[in-house]
Write a protein that holds these residues in place. Structure first.
Motif, short mmCIF file in Angstrom:
data_model
loop_
_atom_site.label_atom_id
_atom_site.label_comp_id
_atom_site.label_asym_id
_atom_site.label_seq_id
_atom_site.Cartn_x
_atom_site.Cartn_y
_atom_site.Cartn_z
N PRO A 54 -7.81 -2.95 -13.74
CA PRO A 54 -9.02 -1.49 -14.07
C PRO A 54 -9.75 -0.48 -13.43
O PRO A 54 -9.14 0.89 -12.59
CB PRO A 54 -9.65 -1.51 -15.09
CG PRO A 54 -9.44 -2.42 -15.98
CD PRO A 54 -8.90 -3.90 -14.83
N ASN A 55 -10.23 -1.24 -12.02
CA ASN A 55 -11.07 -0.01 -11.07
C ASN A 55 -10.42 -0.19 -10.18
O ASN A 55 -10.89 1.22 -9.31
CB ASN A 55 -12.29 -0.96 -10.70
CG ASN A 55 -13.44 -1.16 -11.63
OD1 ASN A 55 -13.46 -0.17 -12.93
ND2 ASN A 55 -13.88 -2.15 -11.83
N VAL A 56 -9.30 -0.71 -9.75
CA VAL A 56 -8.50 -0.01 -8.56
C VAL A 56 -7.15 0.25 -8.55
O VAL A 56 -6.81 1.13 -8.04
CB VAL A 56 -8.36 -1.92 -7.86
CG1 VAL A 56 -7.08 -1.86 -6.65
CG2 VAL A 56 -8.72 -2.75 -7.36
N LEU A 57 -6.29 0.21 -9.67
CA LEU A 57 -5.12 0.48 -9.73
C LEU A 57 -5.20 2.13 -10.02
O LEU A 57 -4.02 2.36 -9.40
CB LEU A 57 -4.25 -0.60 -11.48
CG LEU A 57 -4.36 -2.29 -11.26
CD1 LEU A 57 -2.90 -1.50 -12.37
CD2 LEU A 57 -2.87 -1.84 -10.37
N PRO A 58 -6.05 2.25 -10.81
CA PRO A 58 -6.06 3.71 -10.94
C PRO A 58 -6.12 4.58 -9.38
O PRO A 58 -5.50 5.80 -8.75
CB PRO A 58 -7.06 4.81 -11.21
CG PRO A 58 -7.41 3.50 -12.51
CD PRO A 58 -7.06 2.12 -11.30
N ALA A 59 -6.21 4.16 -8.50
CA ALA A 59 -6.95 4.67 -7.41
C ALA A 59 -5.62 4.21 -6.44
O ALA A 59 -5.30 5.26 -5.47
CB ALA A 59 -8.07 4.15 -6.28
N LEU A 60 -5.50 3.65 -6.59
CA LEU A 60 -3.94 3.11 -5.72
C LEU A 60 -2.80 3.61 -6.56
O LEU A 60 -1.62 4.13 -5.71
CB LEU A 60 -3.11 1.56 -5.86
CG LEU A 60 -2.34 0.95 -5.30
CD1 LEU A 60 -2.82 0.67 -3.94
CD2 LEU A 60 -2.55 -0.71 -5.42
N ARG A 61 -2.48 4.11 -7.74
CA ARG A 61 -1.74 5.07 -8.20
C ARG A 61 -1.97 6.62 -7.66
O ARG A 61 -0.60 6.74 -7.14
CB ARG A 61 -1.22 4.86 -9.47
CG ARG A 61 -0.68 3.56 -10.17
CD ARG A 61 -1.07 4.09 -11.84
NE ARG A 61 -0.74 2.31 -12.64
CZ ARG A 61 -1.21 2.08 -12.93
NH1 ARG A 61 -2.02 2.15 -13.26
NH2 ARG A 61 -0.67 0.52 -13.74
N LYS A 88 5.67 1.22 -7.57
CA LYS A 88 5.91 0.67 -8.92
C LYS A 88 4.79 -1.01 -9.05
O LYS A 88 5.62 -2.13 -8.30
CB LYS A 88 6.88 0.53 -9.05
CG LYS A 88 7.82 1.89 -9.80
CD LYS A 88 8.26 1.89 -10.84
CE LYS A 88 8.96 3.59 -11.17
NZ LYS A 88 10.67 3.55 -12.05
N LEU A 89 4.44 -0.95 -9.43
CA LEU A 89 3.88 -2.18 -9.71
C LEU A 89 4.16 -3.24 -10.99
O LEU A 89 3.74 -2.59 -11.85
CB LEU A 89 2.59 -2.49 -9.60
CG LEU A 89 1.85 -2.24 -7.95
CD1 LEU A 89 0.18 -1.71 -8.20
CD2 LEU A 89 1.40 -2.72 -7.10
#
Length: 176
Positions: A10-17, A24-25
């Protein structure tokens, strides 16, 4: 793995997106051994796991250390001090995840085989259940720091304490 994904992603995915909008993960949560088997079979590109774990010939990129904390009910004498001596933990009171979870192996390695066997009378299948068992007075446990940072103890009457000397830890890593 279940002891990392819900607490770190939840901390990593928003920045990655935000950084890679077209990426697409496709996420797959599983225990470490099945994840690595899927990688070897070409069904996964990368796995986020906790070390130590035998990864064989796979490429391993260590990310960071994730220190363990001692967790018990507020009334437990062990949490009255600001930190806990690892040697004072009664392994007979230690609650663990069931066989197959590497966090179980990491907790056993952290406490060591020095005090009896690790035949648990009760085991949990998830960290959420493990916390409920501790809160219910069945014992104490070790939790990784990332779970505490994510608020896993919020709404409980449990206390987390660091260790007084070098804290046992696991290393989070990407494997491909």
């Amino acid at each position: 793995i279940p002891t990392i994904a819900p607490y770190l992603l939840p901390n990593v995915l928003p920045a990655l997106r935000r950084a890679h909008g077209d990426l697409k993960l496709y996420l797959r949560e599983d225990l470490t051994k099945p994840l690595l088997e899927r990688m070897r079979a070409g069904r996964l590109d990368v796995a986020l796991i906790a070390l130590p774990f035998d990864t064989g010939d796979l490429y391993v990129r260590e990310l960071f250390k994730d220190e363990f904390w001692f967790v018990a009910r507020q009334a437990d004498p062990a949490v009255r001090e600001k930190d806990v001596a690892l040697r004072r933990i009664d392994t007979g009171d230690m609650l663990l995840l069931e066989e197959g979870h590497c966090l179980r192996d990491h907790a056993i390695a952290a406490c060591g085989p020095r005090r009896g066997t690790w035949e648990s009378r009760v085991e949990a299948t998830s960290l959420t259940t493990l916390i409920q068992m501790v809160e219910g007075g069945l014992g104490v446990t070790l939790l990784p720091g990332i779970t505490l940072d994510a608020g896993i103890l919020k709404g409980t009457r449990l206390v987390a304490r660091p260790f007084s000397k070098t804290a046992p830890s696991r290393t989070l890593a990407l494997v491909s």
